[in-house]
Design an enzyme around this catalytic site. Sequence first.
Site, PDB file in Angstrom:
ATOM      1  CE1 TYR D 137      31.596  41.150  42.307  1.00 19.22           C
ATOM      2  CE2 TYR D 137      32.875  42.872  43.344  1.00 19.22           C
ATOM      3  CZ  TYR D 137      32.698  41.546  43.023  1.00 19.22           C
ATOM      4  OH  TYR D 137      33.639  40.621  43.417  1.00 19.22           O
ATOM      5  CE  LYS D 167      33.278  41.286  39.574  1.00 18.28           C
ATOM      6  NZ  LYS D 167      33.354  39.840  39.616  1.00 18.28           N
TER       7      LYS D 167
END
Lengths: 305, 305, 305, 305
Positions: D137, D167
Site C-alpha cells: 500500500y 495499491k
Amino acid sequence: MEKIIGLIDAPFTPFYENGDVNLEPIPAYAKMLQKNGLKGVFINGSSGEGYMLTPEERMRLAEAWVAAAPKDFKVIVHVGSCCVRESRRLAEHAQKIGAWGIGAMAPPFPKIGRIEELVKYIEEIASGAPALPFYYYHIPAFNGAYLPMVKLLEAVDGRVPNFAGIKYTFESMYEYNQCRLYKNGKYDMLHGQDETILPCLAMGGAQGGIGGTTNYNGKNLVGIIEAWNRGDLEAARALQNYSQAVINVICHFRGNIVGGKRIMKLIGLDLGPNRTPFQNITPEEEVQLRKELEEIGFFQHCNEF
Amino acid sequence: MEKIIGLIDAPFTPFYENGDVNLEPIPAYAKMLQKNGLKGVFINGSSGEGYMLTPEERMRLAEAWVAAAPKDFKVIVHVGSCCVRESRRLAEHAQKIGAWGIGAMAPPFPKIGRIEELVKYIEEIASGAPALPFYYYHIPAFNGAYLPMVKLLEAVDGRVPNFAGIKYTFESMYEYNQCRLYKNGKYDMLHGQDETILPCLAMGGAQGGIGGTTNYNGKNLVGIIEAWNRGDLEAARALQNYSQAVINVICHFRGNIVGGKRIMKLIGLDLGPNRTPFQNITPEEEVQLRKELEEIGFFQHCNEF
Amino acid sequence: MEKIIGLIDAPFTPFYENGDVNLEPIPAYAKMLQKNGLKGVFINGSSGEGYMLTPEERMRLAEAWVAAAPKDFKVIVHVGSCCVRESRRLAEHAQKIGAWGIGAMAPPFPKIGRIEELVKYIEEIASGAPALPFYYYHIPAFNGAYLPMVKLLEAVDGRVPNFAGIKYTFESMYEYNQCRLYKNGKYDMLHGQDETILPCLAMGGAQGGIGGTTNYNGKNLVGIIEAWNRGDLEAARALQNYSQAVINVICHFRGNIVGGKRIMKLIGLDLGPNRTPFQNITPEEEVQLRKELEEIGFFQHCNEF
Amino acid sequence: MEKIIGLIDAPFTPFYENGDVNLEPIPAYAKMLQKNGLKGVFINGSSGEGYMLTPEERMRLAEAWVAAAPKDFKVIVHVGSCCVRESRRLAEHAQKIGAWGIGAMAPPFPKIGRIEELVKYIEEIASGAPALPFYYYHIPAFNGAYLPMVKLLEAVDGRVPNFAGIKYTFESMYEYNQCRLYKNGKYDMLHGQDETILPCLAMGGAQGGIGGTTNYNGKNLVGIIEAWNRGDLEAARALQNYSQAVINVICHFRGNIVGGKRIMKLIGLDLGPNRTPFQNITPEEEVQLRKELEEIGFFQHCNEF
C-alpha cells in the site's frame, strides 16, 4: 482571452563554452521547433536557466526569440525572479519588444506561504505588461510554493485583468481539473508535464501545454494530442508510453535541464554547457546517454531539422 | 586569516514610500550601530532583502555603506543570487569599492543538493574578490540547502583560498561545534542566531557573530558576550533571556525582516516598507507591536542614537 | 512535582538471535547504568525500539526493568503508540507494576497537525496512570510533530494534572529555554540531546536529561554536568567535545539505535540484533566500528561494569 | 496471479459511542457495498483507522468481515503496523480465517529510507500468509516513504513469491504507468485515488482500484469505469467531475477518515466517532456538511441500501 491550442516549447538557453549567452542558434532552433509541430516558446523558464541569467541576458534572449519567431509562433517570456522590480522591468521590456505573452513562477526566496503574497507579486509584475496575457507558472517542487490553485484563481479573478491562466507543472490532476472547471473554463490551464498528456486529455484538459522534452521529442508529444483527437487511443497510448521511455532516460542524467540539454547536441544542435551550480554532463556520461537513447530507437523518432 | 571578534549587524535596507531604495539614513544608521557596540555590517543579506534588490541597487547600497562606515567598522557585502555571474560581478564590485569582506548563501533555485555544486558556486564567486575573505552564509531554512557543513569545510580547504568561514544560521550547535573544531579552528565560525549566543559561548564559540535583532537590541546582545567574558553568568543569562523575549515579540509580527524592520521606526529610524512579496506591518499591527514591546520595557533597553 | 536531577538512560531492548525479546541482561544492565552515574531509565522509547514491540513485549520489559531497578533508580515507561487505547492500557500497567513515571511521543500516524489533537492524545493516556508523572517526548524529526512546545504547556496546564514536563529532543535551545521559563519553571524540561548538554547548562537548563549514548558513554556525559557544577568549564568542554566525537562515530553506523546498540556488545553486554526494518550492523561494519572507537580511545573512557 | 477487476472499498471501522469497536453494522455494510458495485473490501487500512486499533480489535474486525462477505466479495486485510512481528501475526491470522488477500503500507516509524528496508519488512510479513496475495500500500503522504516503486517491483520480483501488486495512492501517473508496464503487466497496479480514475483508465490502468469515497459514492465511481468501457467518454467525464465535487466537500471536513465517515451516518449507516487523535465532526459541522452535500444533489446519487 485567446486560449493556447497545442504545445509550446520551453527552450534551453544556448551558451558559448566560456559561459556567455550564445544567440546564434536561435533562428534555427525556432524553425526546427515549428517544423515539429510546436506552436511557440516559453523562454527564460526553468529549462532555459532563466533564474541563472542576468537581467541583461534575459532581455537579449527575449529580443532574439521575438526576432527569430516564424509567423504564428508565440513567444512567451518568463520574467519571474526574486526581485519583483526586476521582473516588472522584464515584463515591460517583453511588451515593448512585441512578445506574445509573459509568465512568472513564484519566487523561491522568500518562500511564498500565502495566496495574498503571491497575488501581490503577480499583480505587480502583470501590470508591467498590461497588453499581454500573464501565465502563472506553478512548479512547487522547484520553489516550495505549494498553494491551492483554485484559491489563486479566485483571488486574481477581477483583480489582475491580464491574468490568462496557469502553466501547471504539478502531479495533481484533481486540482488541474478543478482549475479547468473554474467558471466553466474561464482560465487557460496549460498542461506542464510531458509524461501525462494522454490522461489529462481524457479528463478534458491538455489541449494546450508547455513542454520541456518537446525540445527533442516534440513530434511524438504533439502526436499524442493528434491521435487522441482523431480517436486513435492505441496510437496515443503508444506515443505516451514512448515519451515516458524518453523521460526515463533523462532521469538518469540529472533531468531535462542538464541531460535534456545535452540531447540537443546529439540531435544536431549543440547548445553548450549549463551554468553553475548545475553539473554538466561529462564525456563519459554523454556516451552512455547516447547509448540509452539508441536502445529505445530515439534517433529514428526525435525532432527533425 | 583574521577572525571576527564581536557582533556584526545585518542591516535592513531603507526604502522610500514609493519603493525606491533610500540611501539617506545609512550614515546615521552606521553610526548608531557602532555606538551600540556592533563591529560592522553584513549588508544585502536576508534582513536586508538583498535577493529582492536589483543588481544596481545592491551596488549602490554597498557603496553607501562603505562610504558611511566609521573607522574599524567592517562592511561585508552579501553577493549571493541565483545567477552566479551576477554574484561574481557583485563580488568584484565589493572588492573594488573597498568592502572588508563578502558572503553568499546557497541559491534557493536551483536547490543545491550536493556539496560539489555548492563548492563550484562558492568558488566562482569567491574568485571574483580574491583579496577579500569569503563567508558562506548557512541558512538552510531559507534555501533548502541542508548540507553537512564539516563536509563543506573539507571540500573548500585547499581549493578556495579566500574561504574564511561560515555565518552559521541553523539550530545545530553540535554541527557548529564540529565546524569550529575543524583543524583546531582553521575557519571562522560566526554564530548567526541571536537567541542562543550564551549557550554557544559556553561551548567555546560565538566570540564572533552576525545578528539580525542587533539592529535594535544590539546593546543587550553585545552585553551577553561581555558578561560571559567577565565571568558574570547571571547577567549573561538575564540578557539572553531578555533578548529571547524581544524575539518572542517579533515572532508575532512575521519575523525580523518585517516586524523587526518596523521596530526601527519605533526607536527613531524609519526605514520604510518591505518589498513585495512581504506583507507590510499595518498601522493596527504597529500599535500592537509597540504595546508588546512596552510590556517588556523594550524602549528603556534598546539601541541608542 | 519532583524534578529529575541528573541523566536518565534510554536503554536498548535486548533480543535473542531469533528476534524474541531477551529479559536476561536487564539486571546487569540496570546495575551498570547506576554504577556509571545514571539515575534511571526511559524504557521502550526510540532507542528501545518500543514502537517495534508488541504490547505484550512492552509489558514484560516494563516488569523486568521495575524488578531489576536498584534503589532510587527511576523507571519511566514510554507507552506511546499509534493506538491511544493500547497506550492507555500500557499506562495503566505501568502504574500497576510500580513504575516511577510514564511518557509518550506524538504518534507518527496520523501525523499530528494541531495542538488540540496532541493534548487529547496525551490526556487520554496520562489519565490511565493518574498517580505517575507524564512526560511528553518531543522528537519531531521522528514523527513530524513540529508543534510549538510553549503552546503545548499552555494547553495542558490546568487540564492534564499529572503532566510533568517534556523530554526535549530537538535542536532549538531557544524554544527549550522558553519552555523552561514558562511560569518560572513549572514544568520539568529534560534535555534530550547528548551532543549539547554543556551549552544547555549555560542557559540554565539540562540539570535533568534523558540520553541515548549514555548507554556506553554515560560516565562522560554525567561528567559534563559535574564539571559545570563545580565551575570547571575547561573540563566540561573537553568532555562535551569528546562526547561529540563518540556521536560522530555512531553517525557512520546508522545512528544510535543500530550503531549504538552494537557498541554495547563491544563493551561487554551483547544485546543482540535490531528488529526489521532496521538493517543490522554487519560483521565487517563491526570491525570498522571498533576501529573508529579505538581511534578516539573510547574503550578507556566508556561505561564500566 | 489473479488481477482485481473493479473497485474495492476501504471501509470505515464502526465504533460505539464509548469508543469500543462495533461489529454489528458489518453485515449490512458489506451487503450495501456489493449492491452498489463494489467487489470487496480492504479493511483496517487508513480509512478504517487500522493503525489506531489494537491487534485484537483488528483480528475481530477481520473475522467479522470474512463472515459477512457475500459470495465473490473479496476481503483484503491490511496488516501493516510499526511492529513487524505484530503484522506477521495478523497476516497469519488473515490466512487462517480465510481472507482473500493481505496488504501493508510502509511503517511511519521508523521512517523507511531505503528499498532494502522496505523489502525486508514486506518479506517478513508476506511470508506469514504465503497462500494469499500481498499488496503493498503506497501512500507516502501518510508515512513519508517516498521510494521509487519500479525499484520496489524489481527488488521483490523473484524474492517475495506472493507479492501481487501495489495499491498506488500517490499522484504520479507517470510512475503508476511505469509500474504497470513492468514486465508487461506482471504486477497488479490498483489505482488508489478516486479523483483520477478516468485519466488513469485512458493511460491503460485503473481497471482495478481501491477507493475511500466508494463508501458513499461508489455507484458513481464504478460508473466511471463502466462508461469508459462502453466508450461513453462524456458520461465518464461527468461522473468523474461529479466525484471530484464530492471530494471537494470532504476536503472541507478534515478529509475522508473524519468527514467521509460522518457522511455514512447521513446516508443511513451511523458508524460512530473517530478515535483520538482525530477530531470528530461537531453537530454544527454536520449541519454544514449535509448542506454542502445537498447543494451538489448528493443524496440523489449516493450509494443505496
